[in-house]
Design a protein around this motif. Sequence first.
Motif, PDB file in Angstrom:
ATOM      1  N   LYS A 115      -2.698  88.024 140.150  1.00 45.33           N
ATOM      2  CA  LYS A 115      -2.092  88.673 138.987  1.00 45.33           C
ATOM      3  C   LYS A 115      -3.172  89.040 137.978  1.00 45.33           C
ATOM      4  N   PHE A 116      -2.802  89.930 137.057  1.00 46.74           N
ATOM      5  CA  PHE A 116      -3.690  90.258 135.951  1.00 46.74           C
ATOM      6  C   PHE A 116      -3.835  89.036 135.063  1.00 46.74           C
ATOM      7  N   LEU A 117      -5.034  88.854 134.512  1.00 49.97           N
ATOM      8  CA  LEU A 117      -5.276  87.696 133.663  1.00 49.97           C
ATOM      9  C   LEU A 117      -6.404  88.021 132.693  1.00 49.97           C
ATOM     10  N   LEU A 118      -6.210  87.680 131.433  1.00 51.79           N
ATOM     11  CA  LEU A 118      -7.258  87.772 130.417  1.00 51.79           C
ATOM     12  C   LEU A 118      -7.438  86.369 129.854  1.00 51.79           C
ATOM     13  N   TYR A 140     -11.821  88.104 132.974  1.00 49.50           N
ATOM     14  CA  TYR A 140     -10.522  88.692 133.285  1.00 49.50           C
ATOM     15  C   TYR A 140     -10.404  88.897 134.783  1.00 49.50           C
ATOM     16  N   SER A 141      -9.160  89.025 135.251  1.00 47.10           N
ATOM     17  CA  SER A 141      -8.876  89.209 136.672  1.00 47.10           C
ATOM     18  C   SER A 141      -7.986  90.417 136.867  1.00 47.10           C
ATOM     19  N   ILE A 142      -8.266  91.143 137.959  1.00 43.47           N
ATOM     20  CA  ILE A 142      -7.464  92.306 138.340  1.00 43.47           C
ATOM     21  C   ILE A 142      -6.995  92.090 139.776  1.00 43.47           C
ATOM     22  N   PRO A 143      -5.675  92.108 140.026  1.00 49.74           N
ATOM     23  CA  PRO A 143      -5.161  91.930 141.384  1.00 49.74           C
ATOM     24  C   PRO A 143      -5.206  93.251 142.154  1.00 49.74           C
ATOM     25  N   ASN A 144      -4.876  93.190 143.434  1.00 46.09           N
ATOM     26  CA  ASN A 144      -4.737  94.424 144.221  1.00 46.09           C
ATOM     27  C   ASN A 144      -3.604  95.247 143.644  1.00 46.09           C
ATOM     28  N   ILE A 145      -3.853  96.527 143.485  1.00 44.81           N
ATOM     29  CA  ILE A 145      -2.796  97.444 143.075  1.00 44.81           C
ATOM     30  C   ILE A 145      -2.727  98.553 144.113  1.00 44.81           C
ATOM     31  N   GLY A 146      -1.673  99.307 144.111  1.00 46.19           N
ATOM     32  CA  GLY A 146      -1.434 100.316 145.137  1.00 46.19           C
ATOM     33  C   GLY A 146      -2.574 101.273 145.383  1.00 46.19           C
ATOM     34  N   SER A 147      -3.204 101.787 144.335  1.00 46.28           N
ATOM     35  CA  SER A 147      -4.251 102.793 144.491  1.00 46.28           C
ATOM     36  C   SER A 147      -5.604 102.189 144.841  1.00 46.28           C
ATOM     37  N   GLY A 148      -5.741 100.870 144.750  1.00 50.75           N
ATOM     38  CA  GLY A 148      -7.007 100.222 145.068  1.00 50.75           C
ATOM     39  C   GLY A 148      -7.915  99.992 143.874  1.00 50.75           C
ATOM     40  N   PRO A 201     -12.151  97.621 141.151  1.00 47.06           N
ATOM     41  CA  PRO A 201     -11.365  97.099 142.268  1.00 47.06           C
ATOM     42  C   PRO A 201     -10.836  95.705 141.916  1.00 47.06           C
ATOM     43  N   ALA A 202      -9.930  95.196 142.740  1.00 44.06           N
ATOM     44  CA  ALA A 202      -9.402  93.847 142.532  1.00 44.06           C
ATOM     45  C   ALA A 202     -10.554  92.850 142.503  1.00 44.06           C
ATOM     46  N   GLY A 203     -10.448  91.858 141.615  1.00 42.82           N
ATOM     47  CA  GLY A 203     -11.482  90.830 141.539  1.00 42.82           C
ATOM     48  C   GLY A 203     -11.447  90.101 140.213  1.00 42.82           C
ATOM     49  N   TYR A 241      -9.819  91.145 121.086  1.00 42.76           N
ATOM     50  CA  TYR A 241     -10.227  91.916 122.257  1.00 42.76           C
ATOM     51  C   TYR A 241      -8.992  92.191 123.103  1.00 42.76           C
ATOM     52  N   LYS A 242      -8.917  93.429 123.585  1.00 44.27           N
ATOM     53  CA  LYS A 242      -7.720  93.918 124.270  1.00 44.27           C
ATOM     54  C   LYS A 242      -8.110  94.455 125.636  1.00 44.27           C
ATOM     55  N   LEU A 243      -7.449  93.924 126.668  1.00 47.28           N
ATOM     56  CA  LEU A 243      -7.653  94.402 128.030  1.00 47.28           C
ATOM     57  C   LEU A 243      -6.468  95.264 128.430  1.00 47.28           C
ATOM     58  N   THR A 244      -6.760  96.479 128.880  1.00 45.98           N
ATOM     59  CA  THR A 244      -5.750  97.376 129.444  1.00 45.98           C
ATOM     60  C   THR A 244      -6.219  97.702 130.850  1.00 45.98           C
ATOM     61  N   ALA A 245      -5.388  97.371 131.850  1.00 44.82           N
ATOM     62  CA  ALA A 245      -5.731  97.641 133.245  1.00 44.82           C
ATOM     63  C   ALA A 245      -4.443  97.970 133.982  1.00 44.82           C
ATOM     64  N   GLY A 246      -4.340  99.198 134.467  1.00 49.91           N
ATOM     65  CA  GLY A 246      -3.077  99.616 135.071  1.00 49.91           C
ATOM     66  C   GLY A 246      -1.991  99.541 134.013  1.00 49.91           C
ATOM     67  N   SER A 247      -0.893  98.859 134.315  1.00 47.35           N
ATOM     68  CA  SER A 247       0.204  98.704 133.350  1.00 47.35           C
ATOM     69  C   SER A 247       0.067  97.423 132.526  1.00 47.35           C
ATOM     70  N   PHE A 248      -0.997  96.653 132.752  1.00 44.22           N
ATOM     71  CA  PHE A 248      -1.217  95.374 132.064  1.00 44.22           C
ATOM     72  C   PHE A 248      -1.922  95.605 130.741  1.00 44.22           C
ATOM     73  N   VAL A 249      -1.425  94.965 129.680  1.00 44.78           N
ATOM     74  CA  VAL A 249      -2.077  94.996 128.370  1.00 44.78           C
ATOM     75  C   VAL A 249      -1.975  93.603 127.768  1.00 44.78           C
ATOM     76  N   GLU A 250      -3.106  93.038 127.345  1.00 40.66           N
ATOM     77  CA  GLU A 250      -3.088  91.745 126.659  1.00 40.66           C
ATOM     78  C   GLU A 250      -4.213  91.713 125.634  1.00 40.66           C
ATOM     79  N   THR A 251      -3.938  91.018 124.525  1.00 42.70           N
ATOM     80  CA  THR A 251      -4.897  90.901 123.427  1.00 42.70           C
ATOM     81  C   THR A 251      -5.106  89.433 123.094  1.00 42.70           C
ATOM     82  N   LYS A 252      -6.338  89.059 122.806  1.00 46.09           N
ATOM     83  CA  LYS A 252      -6.658  87.695 122.370  1.00 46.09           C
ATOM     84  C   LYS A 252      -7.570  87.767 121.143  1.00 46.09           C
ATOM     85  N   LYS A 253      -7.603  86.646 120.414  1.00 46.37           N
ATOM     86  CA  LYS A 253      -8.366  86.554 119.178  1.00 46.37           C
ATOM     87  C   LYS A 253      -9.671  85.798 119.426  1.00 46.37           C
TER      88      LYS A 253
END
Length: 102
Positions: A13-16, A32-40, A65-67, A85-97
Motif C-alpha cells: 500500500k501507499f505509505l508516508l 515513503y512507499s509506492i505499491p504496484n499500480i496498473g500502469s506500472g 515504480p513500486a518500491g 510535507y505532502k506526498l501525492t502519488a497516483g490517487s494517494f495524498v498524505e501530509t505530515k508535519k
Amino acid sequence: TSLDQTSLATPEKFLLLQNYPNPFNPNTKIRYSIPNIGSGLAQTLLKVYDVLGNEVATVVNEEKPAGNYEVDFNATQLSSGIYFYKLTAGSFVETKKMILLR
C-alpha cells in the motif's frame, strides 16, 4: 536532496512515514512507499510547505515504480519553524508535519 530506493520488497500500500529526525537541523530523511499500480509507474510528487501553505521546496517530481524510498531533505535555506510535507502519488495524498529547530 538525494533519493534512494531502500528495499527490494514490493509494498502492498501507499505509505508516508514521519520524517527522522524530527525536530531536525538542517537535514532530515523522509521515507515513503509506492505499491504496484496498473500502469506500472506512479507520478510522484513530494513537496514541502510553510505554515501559511506556501510551497518552499519540491523534493520529488517524477514517475516512480513500486518500491520503498528514502529522500534526504536539506532545509539550510529555511528558517526555524513548522513545515508540512505532502506526498501525492497516483490517487494517494498524505501530509505530515515536521519541525525545523535552529
